[in-house]
Design a protein around this motif. Structure first.
Motif, PDB file in Angstrom:
ATOM      1  N   SER A 191      -6.705   4.026  13.427  1.00  0.00           N
ATOM      2  CA  SER A 191      -5.715   3.533  14.381  1.00  0.00           C
ATOM      3  C   SER A 191      -4.785   2.484  13.789  1.00  0.00           C
ATOM      4  N   GLY A 192      -5.210   1.775  12.769  1.00  0.00           N
ATOM      5  CA  GLY A 192      -4.367   0.756  12.149  1.00  0.00           C
ATOM      6  C   GLY A 192      -4.328  -0.538  12.934  1.00  0.00           C
ATOM      7  N   PRO A 193      -3.925  -1.646  12.286  1.00  0.00           N
ATOM      8  CA  PRO A 193      -3.919  -2.967  12.922  1.00  0.00           C
ATOM      9  C   PRO A 193      -2.995  -3.024  14.132  1.00  0.00           C
ATOM     10  N   CYS A 194      -3.314  -3.936  15.069  1.00  0.00           N
ATOM     11  CA  CYS A 194      -2.484  -4.138  16.254  1.00  0.00           C
ATOM     12  C   CYS A 194      -1.959  -5.571  16.284  1.00  0.00           C
ATOM     13  N   ASN A 195      -1.001  -5.833  17.171  1.00  0.00           N
ATOM     14  CA  ASN A 195      -0.356  -7.139  17.210  1.00  0.00           C
ATOM     15  C   ASN A 195      -1.314  -8.266  17.607  1.00  0.00           C
ATOM     16  N   THR A 196      -2.186  -8.014  18.605  1.00  0.00           N
ATOM     17  CA  THR A 196      -3.098  -9.080  19.036  1.00  0.00           C
ATOM     18  C   THR A 196      -4.107  -9.409  17.939  1.00  0.00           C
ATOM     19  N   GLU A 197      -4.551  -8.398  17.221  1.00  0.00           N
ATOM     20  CA  GLU A 197      -5.467  -8.619  16.097  1.00  0.00           C
ATOM     21  C   GLU A 197      -4.832  -9.544  15.067  1.00  0.00           C
ATOM     22  N   ARG A 198      -3.576  -9.298  14.751  1.00  0.00           N
ATOM     23  CA  ARG A 198      -2.885 -10.117  13.756  1.00  0.00           C
ATOM     24  C   ARG A 198      -2.594 -11.511  14.303  1.00  0.00           C
ATOM     25  N   ALA A 199      -2.202 -11.598  15.571  1.00  0.00           N
ATOM     26  CA  ALA A 199      -1.849 -12.898  16.155  1.00  0.00           C
ATOM     27  C   ALA A 199      -3.052 -13.819  16.253  1.00  0.00           C
ATOM     28  N   GLU A 200      -4.205 -13.278  16.677  1.00  0.00           N
ATOM     29  CA  GLU A 200      -5.407 -14.097  16.848  1.00  0.00           C
ATOM     30  C   GLU A 200      -6.211 -14.220  15.554  1.00  0.00           C
TER      31      GLU A 200
END
Length: 263
Positions: free
Chosen positions: A206-215
């Motif tokens: 699925s690849g990285p998501c925005n919340t994963e990167r932000a937190e």
């Protein structure tokens, strides 16, 4: 060939931004014995009952050589792995096995209580796709966590769950907001994970998501892609389970290791 049902994979990398080479940092434990951090983690994994196999997953020859030197099984993984979950998935693919449960016991957490992992294995046996421990905090503990956050110190990760105990969100903020008035308990997330092979494959695909990167929290990728994460309530039983995130944590973890001898 017999396929193991419950396996522990210990992801370990050399290039830590806060503490380069920490996997090989020496720590003194019971009896004054000095062992590397990664060996203490491997020994913690061996203390978990019902585990069929343990591998250290790394992309670094120095860690691999040290691990083989103290008798651990090693699987070499890609340098491109962004986090421990990706490294576990890569390790599993390279091993070519499909166990019922894959446990990610992080390579900087040698004080992880074995019953935390056993609780995850029990939940996975009941059909969970992903499981991780949470620890209810007392009001005083939550206040200390909040004070750290106000001081700019990220003192831990919290979880918010639904009525079935599945994660709604994880954050490095102290959530939920209403908990500061004592209306709700705060759940401290403990960074140990159990997955099915299918959940791991979906995570990588699925690849990285925005919340994963932000937190900066890898587990948020599961939630973003609607893969349920069961939060399993555990009891620390008075035991310290600090991690080694920077050199200043070594003395605290060494004290925890020595305390195990007295327990």
């Amino acid at each position: 060939m017999h396929t193991p049902q419950n396996v522990i994979i210990i992801p370990a990398r050399y290039a830590s931004s806060r503490f380069p080479g920490k996997a090989l940092a020496p720590l003194r434990g019971p009896g004054g014995q000095s062992r590397s951090l990664i060996e203490w983690c491997w020994r913690a994994a061996r203390a978990v009952p019902g585990v069929d196999a343990i591998w250290i997953a790394t992309d670094d020859d120095r860690i691999a050589n040290a691990a083989q030197g103290f008798g651990a099984q090693v699987v070499m993984t890609a340098e491109a792995c962004e986090n421990g979950t990706e490294r576990c998935a890569d390790a599993l693919a390279r091993l070519g096995i499909a166990p019922r449960t894959v446990i990610n016991l992080q390579g900087d957490a040698p004080l992880t209580p074995p019953w935390f992992v056993s609780a995850l294995m029990d939940r996975m046996a009941q059909g969970a796709q992903v499981a991780t421990p949470v620890l209810p905090l007392s009001h005083a503990q939550a206040e200390r966590l909040r004070a750290d956050r106000h001081a700019g110190i990220v003192g831990g990760t919290t979880a918010v769950t639904d009525a079935q105990g599945r994660a709604l969100y994880f954050s490095k903020e102290v959530l939920p907001h209403g908990a500061q008035a004592g209306r709700m308990e705060v759940l401290l997330h403990v960074g140990v994970y159990a997955y099915t092979p299918a959940a791991l494959a979906a995570y990588v695909g699925s690849g990285p998501c925005n919340t994963e990167r932000a937190e900066g929290l890898e587990q948020l990728r599961f939630l973003h892609h609607a893969i349920p994460v069961d939060c399993v309530t555990v009891d620390a039983r008075g035991r310290s389970f600090h991690e080694v995130n920077n050199p200043g944590d070594i003395a605290t973890v060494e004290a925890g290791l020595r305390a195990l001898e007295l327990a």
